[in-house]
Design an enzyme around this catalytic site. Structure first.
Site, PDB file in Angstrom:
ATOM      1  CG  ASN A   1      42.832  56.690  71.866  1.00 15.75           C
ATOM      2  OD1 ASN A   1      41.862  56.029  71.491  1.00 15.75           O
ATOM      3  ND2 ASN A   1      42.783  58.003  72.029  1.00 15.75           N
ATOM      4  CD1 TRP A   2      44.693  51.158  68.336  1.00 13.26           C
ATOM      5  CD2 TRP A   2      43.263  49.552  67.709  1.00 13.26           C
ATOM      6  NE1 TRP A   2      45.403  49.992  68.166  1.00 13.26           N
ATOM      7  CE2 TRP A   2      44.560  48.995  67.781  1.00 13.26           C
ATOM      8  CE3 TRP A   2      42.193  48.727  67.340  1.00 13.26           C
ATOM      9  CZ2 TRP A   2      44.815  47.649  67.496  1.00 13.26           C
ATOM     10  CZ3 TRP A   2      42.443  47.381  67.060  1.00 13.26           C
ATOM     11  CH2 TRP A   2      43.742  46.859  67.131  1.00 13.26           C
ATOM     12  CE  LYS A   3      43.568  59.588  68.931  1.00 13.16           C
ATOM     13  NZ  LYS A   3      44.053  60.921  68.638  1.00 13.16           N
TER      14      LYS A   3
ATOM     15  CD  GLU B   1      41.070  62.844  69.182  1.00  9.75           C
ATOM     16  OE1 GLU B   1      40.664  61.668  69.258  1.00  9.75           O
ATOM     17  OE2 GLU B   1      42.216  63.135  68.792  1.00  9.75           O
TER      18      GLU B   1
ATOM     19  CB  SER C   1      53.040  63.698  67.426  1.00 13.74           C
ATOM     20  OG  SER C   1      51.920  64.301  66.790  1.00 13.74           O
TER      21      SER C   1
ATOM     22  N   GLY D   1      48.291  57.445  69.715  1.00 16.43           N
ATOM     23  CA  GLY D   1      47.150  57.327  68.817  1.00 16.43           C
ATOM     24  C   GLY D   1      47.552  56.652  67.526  1.00 16.43           C
ATOM     25  N   GLY D   2      47.846  57.457  66.503  1.00 20.34           N
ATOM     26  CA  GLY D   2      48.118  56.947  65.160  1.00 20.34           C
ATOM     27  C   GLY D   2      49.128  55.815  65.111  1.00 20.34           C
TER      28      GLY D   2
HETATM   29  P1  PGA Z   1      48.549  60.733  68.303  1.00 15.26           P
HETATM   30  O1  PGA Z   1      47.318  60.713  69.332  1.00 15.26           O
HETATM   31  O2  PGA Z   1      49.591  59.772  68.846  1.00 15.26           O
HETATM   32  O3  PGA Z   1      47.966  60.259  66.997  1.00 15.26           O
HETATM   33  O4  PGA Z   1      49.067  62.118  68.251  1.00 15.26           O
HETATM   34  C1  PGA Z   1      47.528  60.660  70.715  1.00 15.26           C
HETATM   35  C2  PGA Z   1      46.207  60.609  71.438  1.00 15.26           C
HETATM   36  O5  PGA Z   1      45.252  61.299  71.039  1.00 15.26           O
HETATM   37  O6  PGA Z   1      46.059  59.868  72.429  1.00 15.26           O
END
Ligand code: PGA
Length: 249
Positions: A9-11, A95, A209, A230-231
């Site tokens: 998920n690149w947000k 989010e 994470s 995410g990150g």
């Molecule tokens: P993160 O995000 O891996 O940066 O903690 C996960 C997500 O929100 O899907």
């Protein structure tokens, strides 16, 4: 057997130069042993679909509106995602729940809209730190599952992502026992509501994470069928070891 899924998920990250990461990702995993999904920002979906063509790498949206068309400035419908070439969409990411006040009911309707377009919905649920500290985690999960999932779904069109809100982007990860407890609980709830066939076959991802350094132990937990990342999904050198860990799990 549930086919494992490594989802990124690149947000709100990435402009057209980020497509080079997708190209590198497909080259790093020419014949992946797991399903791969990247959800880039909406502006990149069409181009990402072209970059990922002829590869098992699927492209998804990060959100969709519950209606098909209409006066909803700035929103994107499931039909538009489908038209752009997306095969998946995230619904109910924490989010979105926080930044846009999305309720379980809205998320259920978005999930239905995704299904109506033939998209696979990755429905996100998870407790806040306050809820965990108050020992309410399983009740919160039960409520989100009951409210965010439609009564009719299949194991093919729905994936659950368990993402503790306090673990997202913080570097904090629950203990493996905590992850296992929630994933087993989700499995039981799915089997109770949808029957053993569907309930047993729906994939449940862990998110929050996930990194190359913790992927092995997370993927060894029962009922963890992959990750929503995410990150660490933004760069191939970070995401690739997670994919490899899932292939080897
Ligand atoms: P993160 O995000 O891996 O940066 O903690 C996960 C997500 O929100 O899907």
């Amino acid at each position: 057997m549930r086919r494992k899924l490594a989802a990124g998920n690149w947000k709100m990250n990435g402009t057209s130069d980020a497509l080079a990461q997708l190209d590198a990702l497909r080259k790093a995993h020419p014949t992946p042993g797991v399903d791969m999904l990247i959800c880039p920002p909406a502006t990149l979906i069409s181009a990402a679909v072209v970059t990922a063509a002829d590869h098992a790498l699927a492209i998804g949206g990060q959100d969709c509106h519950m209606n098909e068309t209409g006066a909803h400035t700035g929103d994107i419908s499931a039909a538009m995602l489908k038209d752009a070439g997306a095969s998946h969409v995230l619904t109910g990411h924490s989010e979105r729940r926080t930044d846009h006040g999305e309720s379980d009911e809205m998320i259920r309707n978005k999930t239905k809209a995704a299904h109506a377009q033939g998209l696979i919905a990755v429905v996100c649920i998870g407790e806040t730190l306050k809820e965990r500290e108050a020992a309410n985690t399983l009740d919160i999960i039960a409520g989100q599952l009951a409210g965010s999932l439609p009564d009719v779904l299949t194991a093919e069109n729905t994936v659950i992502a368990y993402e503790p809100v306090w673990a997202i982007g913080t570097g904090k990860v629950p203990t493996m026992n905590q992850i296992g407890e929630v994933h087993d609980y989700i499995r039981t709830k799915l089997e109770q509501r949808y029957g053993a066939g569907v309930g047993t076959s729906i994939r449940i991802l862990y998110g929050g994470s996930v990194k190359g350094s913790n992927a092995d132990e997370i993927f060894a937990v029962s009922n963890v069928d992959g990750a929503l990342v995410g990150g660490a999904s933004l760069r191939v050198e970070d995401f690739s070891p997670i994919i490899t860990a899932l292939e080897n799990a």
